[in-house]
Design a protein around this motif. Structure first.
Motif, PDB file in Angstrom:
ATOM      1  N   CYS A  21     -17.203  27.900  71.684  1.00  0.00           N
ATOM      2  CA  CYS A  21     -15.913  28.077  72.494  1.00  0.00           C
ATOM      3  C   CYS A  21     -14.612  27.020  72.285  1.00  0.00           C
ATOM      4  CB  CYS A  21     -15.927  28.026  74.073  1.00  0.00           C
ATOM      5  SG  CYS A  21     -16.659  26.165  74.447  1.00  0.00           S
ATOM      6  N   TYR A  22     -13.631  27.420  72.576  1.00  0.00           N
ATOM      7  CA  TYR A  22     -12.317  26.542  72.307  1.00  0.00           C
ATOM      8  C   TYR A  22     -11.430  26.433  73.289  1.00  0.00           C
ATOM      9  CZ  TYR A  22     -13.897  28.852  67.811  1.00  0.00           C
ATOM     10  OH  TYR A  22     -14.785  29.372  66.795  1.00  0.00           O
ATOM     11  N   PRO A  23     -11.754  25.224  74.072  1.00  0.00           N
ATOM     12  CA  PRO A  23     -10.975  24.692  75.231  1.00  0.00           C
ATOM     13  C   PRO A  23      -9.725  24.461  75.001  1.00  0.00           C
ATOM     14  CG  PRO A  23     -12.928  23.313  74.642  1.00  0.00           C
ATOM     15  CD  PRO A  23     -12.992  24.168  73.781  1.00  0.00           C
ATOM     16  N   SER A  24      -8.924  24.409  75.873  1.00  0.00           N
ATOM     17  CA  SER A  24      -7.587  23.692  75.779  1.00  0.00           C
ATOM     18  C   SER A  24      -7.958  22.223  76.034  1.00  0.00           C
ATOM     19  CB  SER A  24      -6.524  24.178  76.919  1.00  0.00           C
ATOM     20  OG  SER A  24      -7.230  24.066  78.148  1.00  0.00           O
ATOM     21  N   THR A  25      -6.659  21.403  75.972  1.00  0.00           N
ATOM     22  CA  THR A  25      -6.710  19.721  76.048  1.00  0.00           C
ATOM     23  C   THR A  25      -7.322  19.445  77.620  1.00  0.00           C
ATOM     24  OG1 THR A  25      -5.059  19.475  74.463  1.00  0.00           O
ATOM     25  CG2 THR A  25      -5.674  17.892  76.058  1.00  0.00           C
ATOM     26  N   LYS A  26      -6.690  20.324  78.719  1.00  0.00           N
ATOM     27  CA  LYS A  26      -7.079  19.839  79.960  1.00  0.00           C
ATOM     28  C   LYS A  26      -8.657  20.551  80.112  1.00  0.00           C
ATOM     29  CE  LYS A  26      -6.124  20.970  84.924  1.00  0.00           C
ATOM     30  NZ  LYS A  26      -5.043  21.641  85.746  1.00  0.00           N
ATOM     31  N   GLN A  27      -9.107  21.565  79.449  1.00  0.00           N
ATOM     32  CA  GLN A  27     -10.273  21.922  79.660  1.00  0.00           C
ATOM     33  C   GLN A  27     -11.518  21.093  79.200  1.00  0.00           C
ATOM     34  OE1 GLN A  27      -9.837  25.823  77.918  1.00  0.00           O
ATOM     35  NE2 GLN A  27     -10.095  26.895  80.061  1.00  0.00           N
ATOM     36  N   MET A  28     -11.019  20.591  77.718  1.00  0.00           N
ATOM     37  CA  MET A  28     -11.750  19.549  77.124  1.00  0.00           C
ATOM     38  C   MET A  28     -11.913  18.377  78.236  1.00  0.00           C
ATOM     39  SD  MET A  28     -10.186  19.346  73.247  1.00  0.00           S
ATOM     40  CE  MET A  28     -10.417  20.633  72.107  1.00  0.00           C
ATOM     41  N   GLN A  29     -11.003  17.858  78.807  1.00  0.00           N
ATOM     42  CA  GLN A  29     -11.065  16.831  79.862  1.00  0.00           C
ATOM     43  C   GLN A  29     -12.257  16.876  80.938  1.00  0.00           C
ATOM     44  OE1 GLN A  29      -7.360  15.573  81.778  1.00  0.00           O
ATOM     45  NE2 GLN A  29      -8.244  14.023  82.816  1.00  0.00           N
ATOM     46  N   ARG A 204     -18.263  34.693  84.282  1.00  0.00           N
ATOM     47  CA  ARG A 204     -18.166  36.129  84.048  1.00  0.00           C
ATOM     48  C   ARG A 204     -17.562  36.326  82.600  1.00  0.00           C
ATOM     49  NH1 ARG A 204     -14.642  35.240  87.887  1.00  0.00           N
ATOM     50  NH2 ARG A 204     -12.342  35.757  87.619  1.00  0.00           N
ATOM     51  N   VAL A 205     -17.622  37.620  82.069  1.00  0.00           N
ATOM     52  CA  VAL A 205     -17.036  38.074  80.900  1.00  0.00           C
ATOM     53  C   VAL A 205     -15.734  38.703  81.178  1.00  0.00           C
ATOM     54  CG1 VAL A 205     -17.075  39.535  78.895  1.00  0.00           C
ATOM     55  CG2 VAL A 205     -19.238  38.099  79.577  1.00  0.00           C
ATOM     56  N   LEU A 206     -14.701  38.349  80.593  1.00  0.00           N
ATOM     57  CA  LEU A 206     -13.534  38.806  80.691  1.00  0.00           C
ATOM     58  C   LEU A 206     -13.076  39.981  79.834  1.00  0.00           C
ATOM     59  CD1 LEU A 206     -11.284  35.759  81.385  1.00  0.00           C
ATOM     60  CD2 LEU A 206     -12.187  37.236  83.246  1.00  0.00           C
ATOM     61  N   ASP A 207     -13.125  39.653  78.642  1.00  0.00           N
ATOM     62  CA  ASP A 207     -13.270  40.711  77.655  1.00  0.00           C
ATOM     63  C   ASP A 207     -14.227  40.118  76.147  1.00  0.00           C
ATOM     64  OD1 ASP A 207     -11.649  38.888  75.817  1.00  0.00           O
ATOM     65  OD2 ASP A 207     -10.032  39.326  77.298  1.00  0.00           O
ATOM     66  N   LYS A 208     -13.994  40.890  75.087  1.00  0.00           N
ATOM     67  CA  LYS A 208     -14.752  40.486  74.094  1.00  0.00           C
ATOM     68  C   LYS A 208     -14.479  39.024  73.279  1.00  0.00           C
ATOM     69  CE  LYS A 208     -11.919  42.929  70.386  1.00  0.00           C
ATOM     70  NZ  LYS A 208     -12.072  43.916  69.456  1.00  0.00           N
ATOM     71  N   ASN A 209     -13.455  38.439  73.771  1.00  0.00           N
ATOM     72  CA  ASN A 209     -13.077  37.177  73.395  1.00  0.00           C
ATOM     73  C   ASN A 209     -12.940  36.101  74.257  1.00  0.00           C
ATOM     74  OD1 ASN A 209     -12.950  38.102  70.374  1.00  0.00           O
ATOM     75  ND2 ASN A 209     -10.992  38.967  70.949  1.00  0.00           N
ATOM     76  N   HIS A 210     -12.959  36.350  75.555  1.00  0.00           N
ATOM     77  CA  HIS A 210     -12.761  35.574  76.652  1.00  0.00           C
ATOM     78  C   HIS A 210     -13.699  35.553  77.543  1.00  0.00           C
ATOM     79  CE1 HIS A 210      -8.960  35.933  74.601  1.00  0.00           C
ATOM     80  NE2 HIS A 210      -8.796  34.609  74.834  1.00  0.00           N
ATOM     81  N   VAL A 211     -14.283  34.466  78.244  1.00  0.00           N
ATOM     82  CA  VAL A 211     -15.094  34.209  79.380  1.00  0.00           C
ATOM     83  C   VAL A 211     -14.309  33.418  80.524  1.00  0.00           C
ATOM     84  CG1 VAL A 211     -17.367  34.713  78.169  1.00  0.00           C
ATOM     85  CG2 VAL A 211     -16.557  32.522  78.501  1.00  0.00           C
ATOM     86  N   SER A 212     -14.741  33.245  81.870  1.00  0.00           N
ATOM     87  CA  SER A 212     -14.146  32.582  83.050  1.00  0.00           C
ATOM     88  C   SER A 212     -15.640  31.631  83.341  1.00  0.00           C
ATOM     89  CB  SER A 212     -13.704  33.446  83.968  1.00  0.00           C
ATOM     90  OG  SER A 212     -13.296  32.695  85.009  1.00  0.00           O
ATOM     91  N   LEU A 213     -15.249  30.450  83.580  1.00  0.00           N
ATOM     92  CA  LEU A 213     -16.101  29.568  83.905  1.00  0.00           C
ATOM     93  C   LEU A 213     -15.785  28.933  85.192  1.00  0.00           C
ATOM     94  CD1 LEU A 213     -17.254  27.972  80.533  1.00  0.00           C
ATOM     95  CD2 LEU A 213     -18.289  29.825  81.466  1.00  0.00           C
ATOM     96  N   PRO A 214     -16.640  28.435  85.977  1.00  0.00           N
ATOM     97  CA  PRO A 214     -16.362  27.867  87.388  1.00  0.00           C
ATOM     98  C   PRO A 214     -15.692  26.620  86.990  1.00  0.00           C
ATOM     99  CG  PRO A 214     -18.589  28.810  87.460  1.00  0.00           C
ATOM    100  CD  PRO A 214     -18.335  28.872  86.010  1.00  0.00           C
ATOM    101  N   LYS A 215     -14.432  26.476  87.846  1.00  0.00           N
ATOM    102  CA  LYS A 215     -13.516  25.224  87.873  1.00  0.00           C
ATOM    103  C   LYS A 215     -12.880  25.054  86.306  1.00  0.00           C
ATOM    104  CE  LYS A 215     -12.725  21.833  90.801  1.00  0.00           C
ATOM    105  NZ  LYS A 215     -12.555  22.348  92.338  1.00  0.00           N
ATOM    106  N   ILE A 216     -13.332  25.771  85.390  1.00  0.00           N
ATOM    107  CA  ILE A 216     -12.797  25.432  83.830  1.00  0.00           C
ATOM    108  C   ILE A 216     -11.887  26.553  83.668  1.00  0.00           C
ATOM    109  CG2 ILE A 216     -13.247  25.511  81.666  1.00  0.00           C
ATOM    110  CD1 ILE A 216     -15.711  24.055  81.861  1.00  0.00           C
TER     111      ILE A 216
END
Length: 474
Positions: A21-29, A204-216
């Protein structure tokens, strides 16, 4: 079982998917904060359990100074929440108490059953920990992270109860990694009225390249499109989600999945049975006489790895000589990442080889039998430790185990006693009497002194392994 929405435990088939996965700066935090909270909560549970144990152990004995020192903060918490002020000698602030009075007061508290019960209750309730440490109440953290850490702690104790005979120790403190490597877990929940599939729920899975995680929230991933193409996401439920960071700074997301249908198509029965002998001369020899050569990925890459490690060692010594912290030494940190990348490349090549080989063996045979090797004990032999670590026997056996279950085949491990020393034709064991001596690692070929049969050492061992496996299943 609920027909509309069965739970993870009620579903018969389970699978795991790990994605980069490739999180943003805020998601890394947020991930970094979650990893710290998960480790901190686990360590706090270990510490409180040790305090509860010491309360029982020291209730009839004198308190040692170290116990008084390390438990002062947590006993002050008990003083504020559940302490019985009528049974202690001090009426002022806990911090104003001198050492003698503190020891006398603590001795009275330890002997109270209420103290022991309080600490046992703290292990089951996360609100006590969250109230005491304000940073655990941050908006960047989710309650699921702390609750899953507490669940991991309880699972560690359950594992100890099942296999504590010198195999698994009691839960210990987790060390904080220098470079932030670690993992955190969150649970997935489904709202009422929504289907339990990969497209619903808090994770959950949003599409073939993205997922949604709680809080993140929304996060980009790779290695997901192929899985969605091969499977039916509408019939798969997502359970526990693990977010991790490795020592290269790469982030990963793992989904625990369950389904009512198998994830892999079970191949037709072949009727073939195979025994495999793992060794260091070649990777394995099977009971059909086939050999798989040892790729020796570590030894082949050792030339380049040694040079990188020497540079890393010199930079470490230079930082130590100049009295600089390694965390502030940029050249050292750059070289550390370079060494880690080389090690990761070797590990990836070995895992790819083991995956392909184990899959081929399981798909083409209904029964595979191998030795239950104690790699940990064998690594104590310094003459063979590097070679044993390079072949990855334990990892190979683990892959055979879960792939046999996944494809509906049988994999059995047997005791390796006398599989090498015994003649497969007559059962004579070398070294069992005065006529012969035990075979050494140099003896790759030998002739049985009892029946005169000529043996290739590894092929004979593989035949004995297969026979033992068949007898175990009979």
């Amino acid at each position: 079982m609920s027909k509309e929405r069965p739970t993870m435990a009620e579903m018969p088939y389970h699978f795991g998917v790990k994605m980069r996965c490739y999180p943003s700066t805020k998601q890394m935090q947020m991930i970094r904060k979650g990893i710290d909270a998960s480790r901190f909560t686990y360590n706090e549970m270990v510490a409180r359990n040790q305090d509860a144990y010491d309360c029982v152990r020291l209730s009839e004995a004198s308190l040692d100074p170290w116990f008084l020192f390390r438990t002062k903060d947590r006993f002050w918490e008990f003083w504020r929440n559940r302490g019985q002020r009528n049974n202690v000698l001090h009426r002022g602030n806990w911090s104003d108490m001198n050492d003698y009075l503190y020891a006398e007061t603590l001795t009275r508290l330890v002997k109270m059953p209420l103290m022991q019960n309080y600490y046992k209750a703290c292990i089951k309730d996360q609100t006590v920990i969250r109230k005491r440490f304000e940073w655990l109440q941050s908006e960047l953290l989710t309650n699921a992270t702390i609750s899953m850490s507490m669940r991991s702690y309880k699972a560690a104790w359950n594992l100890w109860r099942k296999a504590h005979n010198n195999k698994v120790g009691t839960p210990r403190f987790k060390r904080k990694d220098w470079f932030g490597a670690g993992s955190m877990q969150v649970s997935n929940g489904y709202a009422k009225g929504k289907p339990a599939d990969m497209y619903s729920g808090s994770a959950r899975v949003l599409d073939k390249n993205h997922v949604s995680l709680p809080k993140i929230g929304r996060i980009r991933v790779s290695h997901l499109a192929g899985f969605l193409r091969r499977q039916n996401p509408d019939a798969i439920r997502i359970g526990t989600v693990t977010i991790s960071k490795d020592n290269l700074g790469q982030y990963w997301v793992s989904f625990q999945l369950a389904s009512m249908k198998p994830f892999k198509k079970v191949p037709e029965k072949t009727g073939a049975q195979l025994g495999i002998d793992l060794n260091t001369d070649n990777f394995l020899t099977d009971s059909n006489g086939n050999r798989v050569e040892n790729p020796s990925y570590y030894r082949n890459g050792e030339k380049y790895l040694k040079r990188a490690k020497r540079i890393l060692s010199r930079r470490q010594l230079r930082a130590k000589k100049e009295k600089r912290s390694l965390r502030d030494s940029k050249n050292y940190l750059k070289q550390r990442v370079l060494v880690a990348k080389k090690m990761k490349k070797i590990s990836n090549r070995r895992n790819s080889f083991l995956d392909d080989l184990s899959l081929a063996l399981i798909k083409n045979h209904d029964l595979v039998v191998a030795e239950n090797l104690g790699s940990k004990n064998m690594l104590k032999n310094h003459a063979l430790a590097k070679s044993i670590s390079d072949v990855g026997w334990r990892t190979f056996i683990q892959k055979l185990t879960y792939k046999a279950e996944l494809y509906g085949k049988q994999f059995v491990t047997i005791n390796p006693r006398n599989t090498t020393q015994m003649c497969h034709d007559c059962g004579y064991v070398m070294g069992s009497d005065d006529r012969s001596k035990k075979l050494t690692l140099k003896d790759r070929e030998w002739t049985c002194l009892n029946c005169g049969t000529y043996h290739i050492r590894d092929h004979n061992a593989a035949l004995n392994i297969l026979t033992k496996g068949q007898q175990a299943l009979a």
